[in-house]
Design a protein around this motif. Structure first.
Motif, PDB file in Angstrom:
ATOM      1  N   VAL A  63      69.069  31.090 -28.947  1.00  0.00           N
ATOM      2  CA  VAL A  63      69.982  30.390 -28.061  1.00  0.00           C
ATOM      3  C   VAL A  63      69.367  30.494 -26.673  1.00  0.00           C
ATOM      4  CG1 VAL A  63      72.302  30.263 -27.088  1.00  0.00           C
ATOM      5  CG2 VAL A  63      71.994  30.947 -29.466  1.00  0.00           C
ATOM      6  N   ASP A  64      68.861  29.398 -26.158  1.00  0.00           N
ATOM      7  CA  ASP A  64      68.152  29.461 -24.877  1.00  0.00           C
ATOM      8  C   ASP A  64      69.005  30.178 -23.850  1.00  0.00           C
ATOM      9  OD1 ASP A  64      65.988  28.109 -25.875  1.00  0.00           O
ATOM     10  OD2 ASP A  64      66.732  26.142 -25.278  1.00  0.00           O
ATOM     11  N   PRO A  76      78.932  27.133 -20.528  1.00  0.00           N
ATOM     12  CA  PRO A  76      78.494  26.643 -19.212  1.00  0.00           C
ATOM     13  C   PRO A  76      78.110  27.747 -18.240  1.00  0.00           C
ATOM     14  CG  PRO A  76      80.502  25.527 -19.934  1.00  0.00           C
ATOM     15  CD  PRO A  76      80.270  26.652 -20.878  1.00  0.00           C
ATOM     16  N   HIS A  77      78.490  28.980 -18.559  1.00  0.00           N
ATOM     17  CA  HIS A  77      78.215  30.106 -17.681  1.00  0.00           C
ATOM     18  C   HIS A  77      77.024  30.934 -18.168  1.00  0.00           C
ATOM     19  CE1 HIS A  77      82.192  28.907 -16.418  1.00  0.00           C
ATOM     20  NE2 HIS A  77      82.660  29.192 -17.620  1.00  0.00           N
ATOM     21  N   GLY A  78      76.321  30.447 -19.157  1.00  0.00           N
ATOM     22  CA  GLY A  78      75.193  31.163 -19.733  1.00  0.00           C
ATOM     23  C   GLY A  78      75.484  31.574 -21.164  1.00  0.00           C
ATOM     24  N   VAL A  79      74.545  32.290 -21.746  1.00  0.00           N
ATOM     25  CA  VAL A  79      74.749  32.819 -23.098  1.00  0.00           C
ATOM     26  C   VAL A  79      75.651  34.047 -22.996  1.00  0.00           C
ATOM     27  CG1 VAL A  79      73.656  33.787 -25.139  1.00  0.00           C
ATOM     28  CG2 VAL A  79      72.527  31.953 -23.874  1.00  0.00           C
ATOM     29  N   VAL A 110      78.537  40.692 -22.825  1.00  0.00           N
ATOM     30  CA  VAL A 110      77.220  40.470 -22.233  1.00  0.00           C
ATOM     31  C   VAL A 110      77.111  39.009 -21.814  1.00  0.00           C
ATOM     32  CG1 VAL A 110      74.715  40.605 -22.591  1.00  0.00           C
ATOM     33  CG2 VAL A 110      76.237  42.242 -23.735  1.00  0.00           C
ATOM     34  N   GLU A 111      76.539  38.790 -20.634  1.00  0.00           N
ATOM     35  CA  GLU A 111      76.295  37.433 -20.141  1.00  0.00           C
ATOM     36  C   GLU A 111      74.843  37.340 -19.682  1.00  0.00           C
ATOM     37  OE1 GLU A 111      79.156  35.114 -17.530  1.00  0.00           O
ATOM     38  OE2 GLU A 111      77.560  35.585 -16.076  1.00  0.00           O
ATOM     39  N   ILE A 112      74.128  36.342 -20.208  1.00  0.00           N
ATOM     40  CA  ILE A 112      72.719  36.142 -19.856  1.00  0.00           C
ATOM     41  C   ILE A 112      72.595  34.790 -19.167  1.00  0.00           C
ATOM     42  CG2 ILE A 112      70.356  36.069 -20.736  1.00  0.00           C
ATOM     43  CD1 ILE A 112      71.360  37.613 -23.179  1.00  0.00           C
ATOM     44  N   PRO A 113      72.533  34.774 -17.838  1.00  0.00           N
ATOM     45  CA  PRO A 113      72.365  33.514 -17.118  1.00  0.00           C
ATOM     46  C   PRO A 113      70.898  33.093 -17.076  1.00  0.00           C
ATOM     47  CG  PRO A 113      72.571  35.316 -15.575  1.00  0.00           C
ATOM     48  CD  PRO A 113      72.673  35.928 -16.952  1.00  0.00           C
ATOM     49  N   ILE A 127      68.549  41.402 -28.747  1.00  0.00           N
ATOM     50  CA  ILE A 127      68.348  40.225 -27.912  1.00  0.00           C
ATOM     51  C   ILE A 127      67.014  40.364 -27.187  1.00  0.00           C
ATOM     52  CG2 ILE A 127      69.412  38.756 -26.156  1.00  0.00           C
ATOM     53  CD1 ILE A 127      71.898  40.713 -26.515  1.00  0.00           C
ATOM     54  N   GLU A 128      66.292  39.281 -27.074  1.00  0.00           N
ATOM     55  CA  GLU A 128      65.041  39.277 -26.319  1.00  0.00           C
ATOM     56  C   GLU A 128      65.014  38.067 -25.398  1.00  0.00           C
ATOM     57  OE1 GLU A 128      60.183  38.979 -27.001  1.00  0.00           O
ATOM     58  OE2 GLU A 128      61.518  39.550 -28.651  1.00  0.00           O
ATOM     59  N   ARG A 129      64.691  38.317 -24.117  1.00  0.00           N
ATOM     60  CA  ARG A 129      64.592  37.229 -23.147  1.00  0.00           C
ATOM     61  C   ARG A 129      63.301  36.433 -23.382  1.00  0.00           C
ATOM     62  NH1 ARG A 129      67.262  34.494 -18.900  1.00  0.00           N
ATOM     63  NH2 ARG A 129      68.083  36.438 -18.013  1.00  0.00           N
ATOM     64  N   LEU A 130      63.433  35.120 -23.477  1.00  0.00           N
ATOM     65  CA  LEU A 130      62.295  34.223 -23.693  1.00  0.00           C
ATOM     66  C   LEU A 130      61.966  33.492 -22.394  1.00  0.00           C
ATOM     67  CD1 LEU A 130      63.375  32.663 -27.106  1.00  0.00           C
ATOM     68  CD2 LEU A 130      61.699  34.485 -26.735  1.00  0.00           C
ATOM     69  N   PRO A 131      60.747  32.982 -22.284  1.00  0.00           N
ATOM     70  CA  PRO A 131      60.436  32.154 -21.126  1.00  0.00           C
ATOM     71  C   PRO A 131      61.349  30.934 -21.055  1.00  0.00           C
ATOM     72  CG  PRO A 131      58.452  32.751 -22.321  1.00  0.00           C
ATOM     73  CD  PRO A 131      59.603  33.156 -23.178  1.00  0.00           C
ATOM     74  N   HIS A 132      61.698  30.520 -19.863  1.00  0.00           N
ATOM     75  CA  HIS A 132      62.553  29.354 -19.708  1.00  0.00           C
ATOM     76  C   HIS A 132      61.828  28.119 -20.212  1.00  0.00           C
ATOM     77  CE1 HIS A 132      65.059  26.266 -17.813  1.00  0.00           C
ATOM     78  NE2 HIS A 132      65.978  27.215 -17.710  1.00  0.00           N
ATOM     79  N   PRO A 133      62.523  27.238 -20.962  1.00  0.00           N
ATOM     80  CA  PRO A 133      61.852  26.042 -21.506  1.00  0.00           C
ATOM     81  C   PRO A 133      61.184  25.206 -20.432  1.00  0.00           C
ATOM     82  CG  PRO A 133      64.016  26.309 -22.482  1.00  0.00           C
ATOM     83  CD  PRO A 133      63.925  27.314 -21.386  1.00  0.00           C
ATOM     84  N   GLY A 134      61.738  25.215 -19.222  1.00  0.00           N
ATOM     85  CA  GLY A 134      61.142  24.393 -18.171  1.00  0.00           C
ATOM     86  C   GLY A 134      59.838  24.991 -17.658  1.00  0.00           C
TER      87      GLY A 134
END
Length: 346
Positions: free
Chosen positions: A118-119, A147-150, A218-221, A339-346
């Motif tokens: 989930v991006d 809308p507020h993040g994952v 948990v909130e991941i923006p 959970i692992e943070r991935l590079p932003h798609p952009g």
């Protein structure tokens, strides 16, 4: 197996003296078939038992004697009873299969399968219910793209059995609604508190102060941070460059359902969470699992062995190791979410 049993009995009968009669033992074959085989096989075994008995009697020239007829009548009666018992067993098995199918569907609706990604995060989770033949229990988790993040929720309802499952469903339903509407994560926790007072007291039929749920929100923006709200839940483990350390709250809040007992409300804590960082959430069923000598499961120590592995392998290793540590049986439900943070798609 039933046909093999017939063959063995027949061979032993033919190889032994005529005074040793094993014909009545042939009745064991259709009984065995009724327990493990289908209706046609059971009927065939019952007919074969009568046929084998007739052939043995003819070989020993006692076909038609009074004793032989009594044994034949007994074999016919046992054969008919075996066919009837097989039919009843098959009908009960079909009913049980339908009930299990409905139960599994309901349980998977409660604890839905996690998406792999989930991006902007990669997800892996596992759930081990303490109740036999159950998929879920009093532990719960959910992951939503809002809308507020994952946003993620992991929690543990005090108690076991169906009331705990029902309470978990109520809290998950409240989270799925509040996570999309409340911009502040602390307000989501307050929403869960209101849901707890409305639902869990109804489920347990007693003062709610005796029933509560620990939870971690948990909130991941899009920024390289993660926001946490602790509600009496075990602290998450953060993995940064392979180093594991706990992320306990400076001001942890009370469990869901006990907010009226304290003056302070839920507090949001913000910690760094950059690309490649990992966060492991779990319930107390993981760290309170005991081995035969009574030692608790050392999650950080064991997880350090596989901290550099891909996320799915890390979770799989922890699950298998936890089962081995507990001797295969858990005394409490256990859930773990990585959970692992991935590079932003952009």
């Amino acid at each position: 197996m039933p046909f093999a049993l017939l063959a063995v009995i027949a061979l032993v009968e033919l190889a032994t003296p005529g005074w040793l009669r094993l014909g009545p033992v042939l009745a064991a074959a259709p009984v065995l078939a009724a327990a493990i085989s289908g209706l046609r096989v059971t009927a065939a075994v019952a007919a074969s038992a009568i046929g084998v008995k007739a052939l043995i009697d003819m070989d020993f020239e006692r076909f038609g004697s009074f004793t032989s007829q009594v044994v034949n009548i007994a074999l016919v009666a046992v054969g008919l009873a075996s066919v009837l018992a097989c039919s009843i067993r098959l009908r009960r098995e079909r009913e049980l299969t339908q009930v299990r199918s409905v139960a599994e569907t309901a349980q998977r609706t409660l604890i839905r399968p996690l998406p792999a990604r989930v991006d902007p995060v990669l997800l892996q989770g596992t759930y081990m219910a303490a109740e036999a033949e159950a998929l879920v229990g009093g532990d719960f988790y959910e992951v939503l793209h809002t809308p507020h993040g994952v946003r993620l929720l992991i929690g543990d309802v005090r108690g076991k059995g169906l009331p705990a499952v029902d309470a978990s469903a109520a809290l998950l339903g409240a989270f799925r609604e509040a996570a999309h509407h409340e911009p502040c994560l602390a307000d989501v926790a307050r929403w869960l508190e209101g849901s707890a007072h409305r639902n869990i007291q109804r489920l347990y039929g007693e003062e709610f102060t005796e029933r509560f749920a620990t939870a971690l929100l948990v909130e991941i923006p899009d920024e390289p941070v993660v926001r946490l709200v602790h509600c009496g839940h075990p602290e998450p483990l953060a993995i940064h460059h392979g180093v594991i350390h706990g992320r306990g709250a400076a001001e942890p809040g009370p469990p869901i359902g006990l907010a009226d007992l304290v003056e302070s409300g839920p507090m949001v804590e913000t910690i760094p969470f950059d690309v490649g960082d990992r966060l492991v959430l779990y319930t107390d069923g993981v760290i309170e699992a005991r081995d035969r000598s009574g030692r608790f499961y050392p999650l950080p120590e064991r997880m350090a062995r596989w901290s550099a592995h891909p996320l799915d392998q890390l979770v799989a290793h922890v699950r298998a190791d936890l089962r081995r540590h507990a001797g295969g049986d858990l005394n409490d439900d256990a859930a773990l979410l990585a959970i692992e943070r991935l590079p932003h798609p952009g």
